[in-house]
Enzyme design. Structure first.
Site, short mmCIF file in Angstrom:
data_model
loop_
_atom_site.label_atom_id
_atom_site.label_comp_id
_atom_site.label_asym_id
_atom_site.label_seq_id
_atom_site.Cartn_x
_atom_site.Cartn_y
_atom_site.Cartn_z
N LYS A 23 0.83 -1.21 0.00
CA LYS A 23 0.00 0.00 0.00
C LYS A 23 0.87 1.26 0.00
CE LYS A 23 -2.90 0.74 3.63
NZ LYS A 23 -2.78 2.12 4.15
N ASP A 316 1.62 -1.53 11.81
CA ASP A 316 0.34 -1.97 11.24
C ASP A 316 0.04 -3.44 11.54
OD1 ASP A 316 -0.07 0.55 10.21
OD2 ASP A 316 0.68 0.06 8.21
#
Ligand code: S3P
Length: 429
Positions: A23, A316
Site C-alpha cells: 500500500k 500496522d
C-alpha cells in the site's frame, strides 16, 4: 460484503500465496509518477480503495493515469502541469493519501479543499499542518487545521530543519515532498527510523536527496524523471498468513515476492523471537526494494516483549501480533505503541475488545497491551470497527477458534486486501 460468518476450522493450512502490492509503495508510485516528467509504468499496484484515492486526486489535478487491473501508467508532465481541482478532493479512509497530499498541495499555486470519511475526519492532521505552516504554507481547517476538512491556498514554501516529534513516515514524507519544491534545503530528522519508501523512490526518480543516519535532506531544485516501479507484495498483508501458518498446527504456507525492506520486517523478527519456524528464500532487489519468499511452518511459540525502535517496524501488524500472542505460551507485552490510538480506529481499544470477546486474556495499557497465552479462543460476534486490519485479524482468529466467529461488517478489507478471502480459502486444505 457486510456481515461474515466464519466457521471454526481446525485443519492444517497448506499452499502458496502471492499477496497484493504494498500500500505504501503503491501510493508513492502514483505521487512521484504524477510529479515527474515522462511516463511511469507501475506493476503490481495495489488495487484497493485507499490507493484509488491517490489516483483520483491526481486525475482531478489534470494528470492522465490509465489503469488496467494492477498495471498503471502515469503520464507525468511535471509539477507545473498540475491544475487547480474543480471540486474538493475526497480521500475516503486514506491517511497516507491525506498526509502526503497535504505536503504537495501546500506548494502548488492554487486553492484546494480536502475531506474524508468519518474515521479520517477524526484523525490528527496537525502533525503535518504545523510543520507545513513553518514552511510558509497557508492552511486552514476544522479546529484550526487539526482535522479535516482542510483548505489550502498554495504558496511558495521555504525549506526548514525539522525534528519529527511523532514516529510517522507519513509526516516525514509530507515534509520531504513539500521540500521538493521549497526554496532552499529541507531536512527532516527522526528519532526512530520509520519506513523509508519515499526516500528510496525519490532516489529512483532522480531527486536531489541525501541521507545521513536518521536525517534526510532534499533541495527545492527538483525535477523528477519518470521511473518504472514494480510494487513488492505487502508484508502488512502477508502478516495475516504468516501468523495463521505459525499458529495452526501442522501448517506450511509460503508467501511469494513479499517486500522485505528492513523498516517493515519487525513482524518476522517477532515471529522468530517467539520461536516460529521461518525460511526466507529467493531474495532480490526490485525497484530499489528487497523482496523474497517467506515460508512459515507451525511451531510452539513463547511470549515476548515488543517495544522501542521495533514499534514503527511493525506498527500496522500489531492487531495480528496480538492474536498471535494469544496462541503463545506466557506473557507478551507491547509498549511504546501509543500511535495505535490514532489509526483507522483506536486499535488498542479495538483489539482488546475483539480478543476479549473471543476469550483471550488481554489488557489494554496507555501505549500498548499485555496478552497472556496460550488460550483456546471461543467464537462470538465481533465488531470490525470499519478497520480493515481488525476485520482480517478476526477472520484469522476463526482458524483457531472453537465456535463460529461473526464479523459485523468485513467490507473495509477492500481498503488494503481485496482478495483476502480468496487467498484464505486457497490455503484451507
Ligand atoms: C504509512 C505509514 C504509517 C502506517 C500507514 C502507512 C505510510 O502511518 O501506519 O499504514 O505509507 O507512510 P504513520 O505515518 O501514521 O505511522
Amino acid at each position: 460484503m457486510g456481515e461474515v460468518i466464519l466457521r471454526p476450522y481446525q485443519h492444517a493450512l497448506m499452499g502458496e500465496i502471492e499477496v497484493p502490492g504494498d500500500k505504501s509503495v503503491s501510493h508513492r508510485s502514483i505521487i512521484l509518477g504524477s510529479l515527474a516528467n515522462g511516463v511511469t509504468k507501475v506493476t503490481n499496484f495495489l488495487d484497493g480503495e485507499d490507493c484509488m484515492r491517490t489516483i483520483n486526486a491526481f486525475r482531478a489535478m489534470g494528470v492522465t493515469i490509465h489503469k488496467e487491473g494492477s498495471t498503471i501508467t502515469v503520464d507525468g508532465k511535471g509539477v507545473s502541469s498540475l491544475k487547480e481541482p474543480m471540486e474538493p478532493l475526497y480521500f475516503g479512509n486514506s491517511g497516507t493519501t491525506t498526509r502526503l497530499m497535504l505536503g504537495i498541495i501546500s506548494g502548488l499555486d492554487f486553492f484546494t479543499t480536502v475531506y474524508g470519511d468519518e474515521s479520517l475526519s477524526n484523525r490528527p492532521m496537525d502533525r503535518v499542518v504545523q510543520p507545513l505552516r513553518k514552511m510558509n504554507a497557508s492552511i486552514d481547517g476544522r479546529s484550526d487545521g487539526k482535522y479535516l476538512p482542510i483548505s489550502i491556498r498554495g504558496k511558495k514554501l521555504t525549506g526548514m530543519d525539522y525534528s519529527l516529534p511523532v514516529k510517522s513516515a507519513q509526516v516525514k514524507s509530507a515534509i520531504l515532498l513539500a521540500g521538493l519544491f521549497a526554496e532552499g534545503e529541507t531536512t527532516v530528522t527522526e528519532k526512530t527510523q520509520t519506513r523509508d519508501h519515499t526516500e528510496n523512490m525519490l532516489e529512483a526518480f532522480g531527486a536531489d536527496i541525501s541521507r545521513n543516519g536518521l536525517s534526510t535532506t532534499v533541495t527545492g531544485k527538483n525535477t523528477l524523471s519518470a521511473s518504472n516501479v514494480h510494487v513488492p507484495g505487502d508484508i502488512s498483508s502477508a502478516a495475516f498468513f504468516l501468523v495463521a501458518a505459525a499458529i495452526v498446527p501442522d501448517s506450511k504456507v509460503t508467501l511469494k515476492n513479499v517486500g522485505l525492506n528492513e523498516t517493515r520486517t519487525g513482524i518476522i523478527d517477532v515471529l522468530l523471537d517467539m520461536g516460529a519456524n521461518i525460511k526466507i528464500e529467493n531474495q532480490q532487489t526490485v525497484s530499489g526494494e528487497l523482496i523474497g519468499d517467506i515460508t512459515v511452518c507451525s511451531s510452539d511459540l513463547n511470549g515476548v516483549t515488543i517495544e522501542g525502535d521495533m514499534i514503527p517496524r511493525l506498527i500496522d501488524e500489531i492487531p495480528i501480533i496480538a492474536l498471535l500472542a494469544t496462541q503463545a505460551n506466557g506473557k507478551t507485552i507491547i509498549r511504546d505503541a501509543e500511535e495505535l490510538r490514532v489509526k483507522e480506529t483506536d486499535r488498542i481499544a479495538a483489539v482488546v475488545d475483539v480478543l476479549s470477546t473471543l476469550g483471550g486474556d488481554i489488557k489494554g495499557t496507555d501505549d500498548g497491551m499485555i496478552i497472556v497465552g496460550k488460550t483456546t479462543l471461543s467464537g462470538g460476534k465481533v465488531a470490525s470497527y470499519n478497520d480493515h486490519r481488525i476485520a482480517m485479524m478476526s477472520a484469522i482468529a476463526s482458524l483457531v477458534a472453537k465456535d463460529d466467529i461473526v464479523i459485523d461488517d468485513a467490507s473495509s478489507i477492500s481498503i488494503s486486501y481485496p482478495t483476502f478471502f480468496e487467498h484464505l480459502q486457497s490455503i484451507i486444505s
